[in-house]
Design an enzyme around this catalytic site. Structure first.
Site, PDB file in Angstrom:
ATOM      1  N   CYS A 141       0.824  -1.209   0.000  1.00  0.00           N
ATOM      2  CA  CYS A 141       0.000   0.000   0.000  1.00  0.00           C
ATOM      3  C   CYS A 141       0.860   1.261   0.000  1.00  0.00           C
ATOM      4  O   CYS A 141       0.413   2.326  -0.431  1.00  0.00           O
ATOM      5  CB  CYS A 141      -0.937  -0.004   1.202  1.00  0.00           C
ATOM      6  SG  CYS A 141      -0.096  -0.144   2.791  1.00  0.00           S
ATOM      7  N   ASN A 142       2.107   1.157   0.458  1.00  0.00           N
ATOM      8  CA  ASN A 142       2.978   2.339   0.552  1.00  0.00           C
ATOM      9  C   ASN A 142       4.035   2.435  -0.531  1.00  0.00           C
ATOM     10  O   ASN A 142       4.708   3.462  -0.639  1.00  0.00           O
ATOM     11  CB  ASN A 142       3.682   2.366   1.913  1.00  0.00           C
ATOM     12  CG  ASN A 142       2.737   2.736   3.034  1.00  0.00           C
ATOM     13  OD1 ASN A 142       1.720   3.367   2.804  1.00  0.00           O
ATOM     14  ND2 ASN A 142       3.061   2.330   4.242  1.00  0.00           N
ATOM     15  N   GLU A 205       8.645  -0.479  11.719  1.00  0.00           N
ATOM     16  CA  GLU A 205       7.451  -1.341  11.717  1.00  0.00           C
ATOM     17  C   GLU A 205       7.777  -2.695  11.086  1.00  0.00           C
ATOM     18  O   GLU A 205       8.627  -2.804  10.205  1.00  0.00           O
ATOM     19  CB  GLU A 205       6.291  -0.640  11.013  1.00  0.00           C
ATOM     20  CG  GLU A 205       6.545  -0.270   9.549  1.00  0.00           C
ATOM     21  CD  GLU A 205       6.070  -1.314   8.570  1.00  0.00           C
ATOM     22  OE1 GLU A 205       5.473  -2.315   9.013  1.00  0.00           O
ATOM     23  OE2 GLU A 205       6.320  -1.148   7.372  1.00  0.00           O
ATOM     24  N   GLY A 206       7.072  -3.722  11.547  1.00  0.00           N
ATOM     25  CA  GLY A 206       7.430  -5.083  11.169  1.00  0.00           C
ATOM     26  C   GLY A 206       6.713  -5.647   9.961  1.00  0.00           C
ATOM     27  O   GLY A 206       7.142  -6.650   9.393  1.00  0.00           O
TER      28      GLY A 206
END
Length: 542
Positions: A141-142, A205-206
């Site tokens: 999404c990023n 973030e994982g």
């Protein structure tokens, strides 16, 4: 086959580009320095052509005449002759063509996004491009990033960009406006930073590490997800794990919802984390995130108050093995009476809890601290500040959480500096491994050469021994010949390996490789080129 001097400056170009076309994407052109003349005969079956520096042609007119007469040669032989210098002196490049949340608006990213189920097809199409050997797709999404091994950096970028435009409908000019391009070491370092969570909106973030792992899982067995690209992604997974283990960069909340959960657990006695009764009021975006963070911290049962049950049911479907008990807004006070920690995240413009609402609620057990905790992440606030005046309750709002988030962000930035040192070290190891691949063709050719000699000498020996020898004797002689060859090759093979695990330098290993090429006339450079070109020919014929 000798390499004609006139072709020492040859370059591959796609048929779609004319000799007078603008410089390819990303290439700093030098107008007027070299005029290029196309050589178009005999190469159209490959879908590519050679262009040669005019200065080379003029200075080698005799060789140029020989080239004209060589049109009867096969396309492969002509391409080998004209492009050998380029492909043997310039190693294939790892390139990333990327668009991320940092550079590209969501309206563009969503058009370029490739669903996971389509990754194998995309890899196949990318590797069918003239200058692309290997490929992988990282689409989240990023970010939308395409990693390739390109025979030519500039032509490879041009082809991939055009392919992205064709498959998404986004004009090439629009893609070029937002994309970023990275090559070799920079591309390697970028993927390692992505895997470590250093390029994420939430530092460390994982989720992105799981997405990188998925690229490898989907790519297994897909033609085009080759040795270089698969090696790169597998190494990136190792880097991501190592950074998180050695720096603990993922520790500490850096979002409001995660900070709310972390703060609540900090205020509770550690022994009560599993038994504390949790109530979440509001099942919107923030409420859902609170629920997810509670689950991540080990909470398996909670009550959710919301206007309708629909959203709670959707969350229940998404988050398995957790007991979510729905209560309507009319039962909010009753639910609060049975809760130790209350999270509020509604759009209400008036407070849901005031002093008079909380005053008569039953006391909280001493085992959970004796205080009812209100963690209010709503703006406007859902819990009045007056509740703090009560001895048996404490209220924390968004401003209290900002301090937690800021402290954790600062800590993560310090850990990111530590992570960069790990990434730098791992990048060198990966480059050493990739450099060592240059000797693989020599190893294969040397083994093949030794095997041909072994088989020829074995056949001579067997013919002298006659037809009446037993199978056991034949096998013993065959095993003997294999053993002798393996022992003789062991030393040379050891000196052709350089993966960074010993003191041998790459230059030393490459010197050994060139010495063996000369001694045994292995012609490795030509064989490497031939393998590449044959692979592209086979792709175009499918």
């Amino acid at each position: 086959m000798a390499i004609p001097t006139a072709f020492s400056g040859a370059k591959l170009e796609s048929l779609s580009s004319s000799a007078t076309s603008p410089a390819p994407i990303g290439l700093f052109s030098h107008p007027g320095r070299v005029r290029r003349l196309p050589i178009q005969k005999g190469l159209f079956n490959l879908g590519i052509r050679c262009v040669v520096a005019a200065s080379d042609v003029l200075s080698q007119s005799q060789n140029s005449e020989n080239v004209t007469s060589s049109s009867s040669l096969s396309a492969l032989e002509q391409l080998k002759a004209s492009a050998a210098d380029r492909y043997t002196k310039e190693r294939s490049s790892i390139v990333v063509i990327g668009l991320s949340i940092h550079t590209t608006p969501v309206e563009i990213r969503e058009k370029l996004a490739i669903p996971e189920a389509e990754w194998p097809r995309a890899i196949g199409e990318l590797c069918n491009l003239n200058h692309i050997e290997e490929a992988a797709v990282l689409s989240t999404c990023n970010r939308m990033e395409i990693y390739v091994v390109a025979l030519s950096q500039h032509r490879g970028v041009k082809e991939v960009t055009e392919w992205m435009s064709k498959t998404s409908g986004v004009p090439v000019t629009e893609i070029c406006k937002h994309r970023f391009l990275l090559y070799n070491n920079d591309a390697t370092q970028h993927l390692f930073e992505v895997s470590a969570g250093l390029d994420s909106l939430v530092l460390g973030e994982g989720q992105i590490l799981a997405q990188v792992k998925q690229v490898v899982k989907v790519g297994q067995g897909v033609t085009g997800f080759g040795r270089n690209i698969s090696g790169l992604f597998k190494h990136a997974i190792t880097v991501g794990k190592r950074v998180r283990t050695e720096t603990n960069i993922a520790a500490g909340a850096v979002s409001v919802s995660s900070a709310a959960v972390e703060l609540a657990l900090m205020k509770l006695p550690e022994s009560s984390h599993a038994s504390a009764r949790m109530l979440v009021i509001g099942a919107g975006k923030m409420g859902k995130l609170v629920i997810k963070h509670l689950v991540a911290k080990g909470c398996t049962r909670m009550v959710v108050v919301n206007r309708t049950e629909e959203r709670v049911s959707a969350i229940r479907e998404e988050i398995k093995d957790v007991e979510l008990i729905y209560k309507p807004l009319s039962e909010m006070l009753n639910s609060a009476a049975e809760a130790d920690v209350i999270f509020t995240s509604t759009a209400s413009e008036t407070p849901l809890f005031l002093k008079e609402h909380v005053l008569d609620l039953p006391a909280v057990a001493a085992s959970v601290g004796g205080l009812r905790l209100f963690v209010d992440i709503s703006v406007p606030r859902n819990v009045g500040a007056c509740v703090n005046e009560l001895e048996n309750a404490r209220v924390y709002n968004v401003d209290d959480l900002k301090e937690v988030v800021a402290a954790n962000k600062e800590d993560r930035l310090r850990k990111a500096m530590e992570a960069q040192a790990i990434i730098s070290e791992e990048s060198k190891q990966f480059e050493a491994w990739r450099d060592s691949l240059e000797t693989v063709p020599t190893i294969k050719k040397l083994r093949a050469y030794a095997e041909r000699l072994r088989v020829a000498e074995l056949e001579k020996c067997m013919s002298k021994m006659g037809d009446d020898i037993s199978k056991k004797t034949r096998k013993a002689v065959d095993d003997l010949s294999r053993g002798i060859v393996n022992k003789l090759l062991h030393g040379p093979m050891q000196h052709l390996r350089c993966d960074g695990s010993d003191s041998r330098t790459l230059s030393e290993t490459l010197e050994n490789m060139h010495a063996l090429n000369r001694m045994f006339n292995l012609e490795t450079d030509i064989s490497v080129l031939e393998q590449k070109i044959r692979a592209k020919v086979e792709q175009t014929q499918k």
